[in-house]
Write an enzyme that holds these catalytic residues in place. Sequence first.
Site, PDB file in Angstrom:
ATOM      1  N   LYS A 492       0.831  -1.196   0.000  1.00 42.99           N
ATOM      2  CA  LYS A 492       0.000   0.000   0.000  1.00 42.99           C
ATOM      3  C   LYS A 492       0.871   1.254   0.000  1.00 42.99           C
ATOM      4  CE  LYS A 492      -0.497  -0.178   5.042  1.00 42.99           C
ATOM      5  NZ  LYS A 492      -1.429  -0.195   6.177  1.00 42.99           N
ATOM      6  N   TYR A 719      15.409  31.705   4.231  1.00 42.42           N
ATOM      7  CA  TYR A 719      14.194  32.455   4.501  1.00 42.42           C
ATOM      8  C   TYR A 719      14.133  32.936   5.953  1.00 42.42           C
ATOM      9  CZ  TYR A 719      12.013  31.134   0.062  1.00 42.42           C
ATOM     10  OH  TYR A 719      11.713  30.985  -1.266  1.00 42.42           O
TER      11      TYR A 719
END
Length: 825
Positions: A492, A719
Amino acid sequence: MLIKYNIEQITAAMDGTSVGVLPSDEAFYLVTDSRNKLINDNILFFAIKGPKHNGHHFISSMIEASVKNFVVEKLPPENLRENCFFIVVKNTLKALQALAAYHRQQVKARVIGITGSNGKTIVKEWLYRVLKDDYAVFRSPKSYNSQIGVALSVLQIQKHHSIAIIEAGISTTHEMDQLEAMIKPEIGIFTNLGTAHNDGFDSLDQKFKEKYKLFQEAKLVIYNANSEPLASLMSRESYPSSLTWSLNGHGKVHIDLIENKASGRHLQFNFGSRNYDLSISNRDEIYVENLCQVAVVAAYLRVNPTALKSRIDDMFQLSARLEKLEGKQGCQILNDAYSADLISFRLALNSFDNFCTKDRRTLILGDFEEDTREKELLYGEIGGLILKHGFSRLIFIGKDYPWVVKGLDKKIEAMHFLNVQDLLDSAILQELKQEGILIKGAHDYHLSKVADSLAQKTHQSVLEIDLHSIGHNLRVFASFIPTQTKSMVMVKSGSYGSGLVELAKFLQYSLVDYLGVAFLDEGMELRQNGITLPILVLNVGVDQFDSMTQNRLEPEIFSLYQLDALGEFLRLKKIKNYPVHLKFDTGMHRLGFVQNDILMIQSSLLKYKEEIEVIGIMSHLAASSEPEHVDYTIEQGLIFKEICDIMESFLGNYVIKHILNSGGISLFPQMHFDMVRIGIGLYGIDGNPKINCLLEPAHQLKTFISQIRDYPAGTTIGYSRRGVLSRDSRIATIGIGYGDGLLRHAGNGNFSVLVKGKKAPTIGSICMDMCMIDVSDIPNVQLDDEVIIFNKEYPIDNLARALDTIPYEVLTGISPRIRRVYIDD
């Protein structure tokens, strides 16, 4: 593989009895695996029994594929014997081993046998690389060190080989007796003796004695005199003679490890009258030990010091792997630009068959300089393989083109280039669309440049998935469960970020019993890509039943509403006996029926008894690998067994009962029931220390340095100016960010990557597509240097802790834009 013996010789070697008309062939292609592409008409199929398969079950399908010759323990029914020939033996595996032992007596190669707890395959491959220019060397393929693998390896030694390197691995007592009878080494290498794979032995002393059996007729054994407890145990043995080495003066060969700022790290030693000086690029102790083993053997075999230095320098620039790549214009690429010999070519062809889903196939091939047999015979066999494996086009690079064309079928389009650059300068590669492409050739031909040109350049960063480690982990889990217990592997979430289809193809080839997916579209994608294994789907909506039945997918049914809706759908579509698994909640409290639902479940099943067939009953453990919750887990198991007993009594037939996940397989043998489910443990990650120490991490996430700049103290990085330099620093920018799965929590020094084997902390905030690292304390960092986010030596747990999460989330969070490369060493 081709064995050049007539049927009388083969039958006598195996002490078999012949039944049927004797074939007149003087050589046979020996096949033990019915899944492999058949390569010629004169096949001899060994019907070998294994823990989870029996080759006798495939005899009828092999006959349908025109196979006529078989080695069996029991003859098939009379109607299958017409026009076929059988050699009847007591045990087909032992018969194969007897044939290998017979073949070993016929060849004159000096055989080097390798055993030990770790490092066998690495030492074998490195030794091959440093010896092949001086000798005609055969080495056993990949990790062919088992009872079958050794037999197949020995049978491939040819008369022209002057040296053969065979590795031998055992997991319990008495196994080495069979391996020694086949290998009969002249030179032995004992890599080390540790606790890996200890379960089959009463003690380390017993383990040593069993492994040492390999060398009972050897003339020389080579080992590390400083490796304990191996050295102490070896000192008890008086025969054969030994050649010891060490880094501290205890061995017959004393090796100095030299650190030099200007020239780096070196290994220096004297052997005979020769002085050896070898550069090394890694500080890992295991790496150094393996290299010392190889160097001492090479020196013993009189490899020139200058040549050995050059070959080792070259060796560690090799990728040594099969890379499965997504190509431009819808192409699939298998890159094996590592070696050029017939054995590795066959292995690459088998891997390509399992990987490629395209109808049109192109082979890009370089000269087979590593194979010393006659050109006409060699390329004639290569031509036959090209045809048998469905290639419609050959692009050949090198001087042997006339020999290739001579042995090539006229239906195959062939073109020729003298070197790789000529091919890259042409327009041919741009014309390849929606094709499977196999690239095969020696490293010296630089065919990886062709792979780079054809590969889809989606991202500079790469997630490597080691299929060999995944296979190893499967075997580890299998060692804890009874042979009759089935295995389901959960694929999965794109096989936990590792690639849904690619992993499923590998697992189907590895003979797992079931696959499990989370949602219907995952199961449908597997079916569309040729996966035929039973597939369990954990979440199926009532509006998806039509697609589910069309794709033969088995649903997990966890509610009465879902059960009744399925029954009505099947009745409407006139579908009978559709297989389902009933999910019960025994303590996870997420999804599932509870015990109080049993009467209503039985009522629905009676109503839809012709439409619904319950083939499985399942549950899920809440805390299987956590010691503090053992009592809770045991209680879940008891509840589950009680439910299963009630339901099986009602159904009147056997169902597949499964509750265990990876973490519980070794801890709760009483809950193995009929099937276990393997999840993230497949990739070498497990919360249970008992099994985790046996697993091999299968992932490596890496990127590269894009820029390096020097900045003074006080400079801010990234940043919001969150990164502030406290000293003059060298800062590198790397091409991975939170858009790729390296989340912002890893920034501002919370996580370090590896550059040249040393930690480099992040500095400033993680950006979407890149981030910055401090490499001030790492000398000689350059543009395009490799940067490791995690790998076997620097585990994913480090990143998971920095992100305050678990490895599951890290793996499944790696962006699809990161290129996946599948390694099959």
